[in-house]
Write a protein that holds these residues in place. Sequence first.
Motif, short mmCIF file in Angstrom:
data_model
loop_
_atom_site.label_atom_id
_atom_site.label_comp_id
_atom_site.label_asym_id
_atom_site.label_seq_id
_atom_site.Cartn_x
_atom_site.Cartn_y
_atom_site.Cartn_z
N THR A 298 11.84 18.92 -18.60
CA THR A 298 10.80 17.91 -18.45
C THR A 298 11.47 16.56 -18.24
N ARG A 299 11.14 15.90 -17.12
CA ARG A 299 11.79 14.63 -16.79
C ARG A 299 10.75 13.56 -16.51
N PRO A 300 11.13 12.28 -16.69
CA PRO A 300 10.24 11.20 -16.27
C PRO A 300 10.24 11.09 -14.74
N MET A 301 9.28 10.37 -14.22
CA MET A 301 9.10 10.28 -12.78
C MET A 301 10.34 9.76 -12.07
N LYS A 302 10.96 8.70 -12.61
CA LYS A 302 12.11 8.11 -11.94
C LYS A 302 13.25 9.12 -11.79
N SER A 303 13.37 10.01 -12.78
CA SER A 303 14.43 11.01 -12.71
C SER A 303 14.19 11.99 -11.57
N TRP A 304 12.92 12.34 -11.33
CA TRP A 304 12.62 13.25 -10.21
C TRP A 304 12.82 12.53 -8.88
N VAL B 260 -0.18 5.42 -12.93
CA VAL B 260 1.14 6.01 -12.79
C VAL B 260 2.22 5.17 -13.44
N LEU B 261 1.95 3.88 -13.66
CA LEU B 261 2.95 3.03 -14.30
C LEU B 261 3.28 3.52 -15.70
N ASN B 262 2.39 4.29 -16.32
CA ASN B 262 2.70 4.84 -17.63
C ASN B 262 3.89 5.77 -17.56
N PHE B 263 4.07 6.45 -16.45
CA PHE B 263 5.24 7.31 -16.29
C PHE B 263 6.50 6.48 -16.19
N GLU B 264 6.38 5.33 -15.50
CA GLU B 264 7.55 4.46 -15.36
C GLU B 264 8.00 3.95 -16.72
N GLU B 265 7.04 3.66 -17.60
CA GLU B 265 7.39 3.15 -18.92
C GLU B 265 8.12 4.20 -19.75
N SER B 266 7.95 5.49 -19.40
CA SER B 266 8.58 6.56 -20.18
C SER B 266 9.89 7.03 -19.57
N THR B 267 10.51 6.18 -18.73
CA THR B 267 11.75 6.57 -18.05
C THR B 267 12.81 7.00 -19.03
N ASN B 268 12.97 6.25 -20.09
CA ASN B 268 14.01 6.55 -21.07
C ASN B 268 13.43 7.17 -22.34
N GLU C 13 0.83 -1.20 0.00
CA GLU C 13 0.00 0.00 0.00
C GLU C 13 0.86 1.25 0.00
N GLY C 14 1.97 1.20 0.76
CA GLY C 14 2.86 2.36 0.80
C GLY C 14 3.48 2.66 -0.56
N ARG C 15 3.87 1.60 -1.28
CA ARG C 15 4.46 1.81 -2.60
C ARG C 15 3.43 2.35 -3.58
N ASP C 16 2.19 1.86 -3.48
CA ASP C 16 1.14 2.40 -4.35
C ASP C 16 0.90 3.88 -4.06
N GLU C 17 0.88 4.21 -2.77
CA GLU C 17 0.69 5.61 -2.40
C GLU C 17 1.86 6.46 -2.89
N SER C 18 3.08 5.91 -2.78
CA SER C 18 4.26 6.64 -3.26
C SER C 18 4.15 6.93 -4.75
N LYS C 19 3.75 5.92 -5.49
CA LYS C 19 3.64 6.10 -6.94
C LYS C 19 2.59 7.14 -7.31
N PHE D 187 10.65 0.94 -7.72
CA PHE D 187 10.40 0.54 -9.09
C PHE D 187 10.50 -0.98 -9.26
N ASP D 188 10.21 -1.73 -8.20
CA ASP D 188 10.27 -3.17 -8.25
C ASP D 188 9.22 -3.70 -9.21
N ASP D 189 9.66 -4.46 -10.20
CA ASP D 189 8.74 -5.01 -11.19
C ASP D 189 8.09 -6.30 -10.72
N ASN D 190 8.54 -6.84 -9.58
CA ASN D 190 8.03 -8.11 -9.10
C ASN D 190 6.95 -7.93 -8.06
#
Length: 237
Positions: free
Chosen positions: A60-66, A141-149, A37-43, A128-131
Amino acid sequence: MTDRAIASRPSLEQVIAIVDFMEKHPALALGQLRGLEGRDESKKLWCKLTRIVNNITGPTRPMKSWVKYWADKKSTVRSKVQSGGGDPNTLCSNIEKKIWDLFLSNDAGNSTRNSVKLESHYTEEAFFDDNMDQNHESEPVLNFEESTNIEERQMRVMEKLVKSMGEQAMAMMQLAHASNAHTQAMERLAEASQIQARAMERLANAFETISSTTHDIGNAIVDIDSTMKRFYTTSPT
């Protein structure tokens, strides 16, 4: 690609927005949102912050960069204070002093370093654990993760586009050369046809001349034959 995407350093307005947002969400700022739940809230919160910051003048940066920027910023402020003998007054900017007062002033000694290590591990890996649980519904929010690069992918797409345009230009050039060669061949064929036509005309004239001469010779033979007949007819026996 725009200048905003190319810029590497966040603007002052963006940094202020990040600090203000973290002040409202201290658990996020300190990496204390754990568990599923904490990770979902973080995202969700990082997704919201990413939209806010990217709509402010600056890169303009992707989420992981921020996420990484925030962790690096806290580490930088902590290092400055430690190198100054633990005196936060050595900090030069009000933003850094605010970060220290709000999030770092309670850190001390080894517990601080352990906290930093744990927080860094959380933000850079666990966040950013994929498992994650496969039965858990994914958040938008996972759409932002997909745009990291995304910037790298855009550069690769642009390189492929430029290469494709170059190949297309080369093909068009070769086609133009082929068309030019075809045109020259057609011109030579037309010239050869004209030469052949003139030759046929001269041959026709020659045959016509021969035909006329033959006709004249035939008439001459007829005249000679008539003369001979008259001569033998009128001669005495």
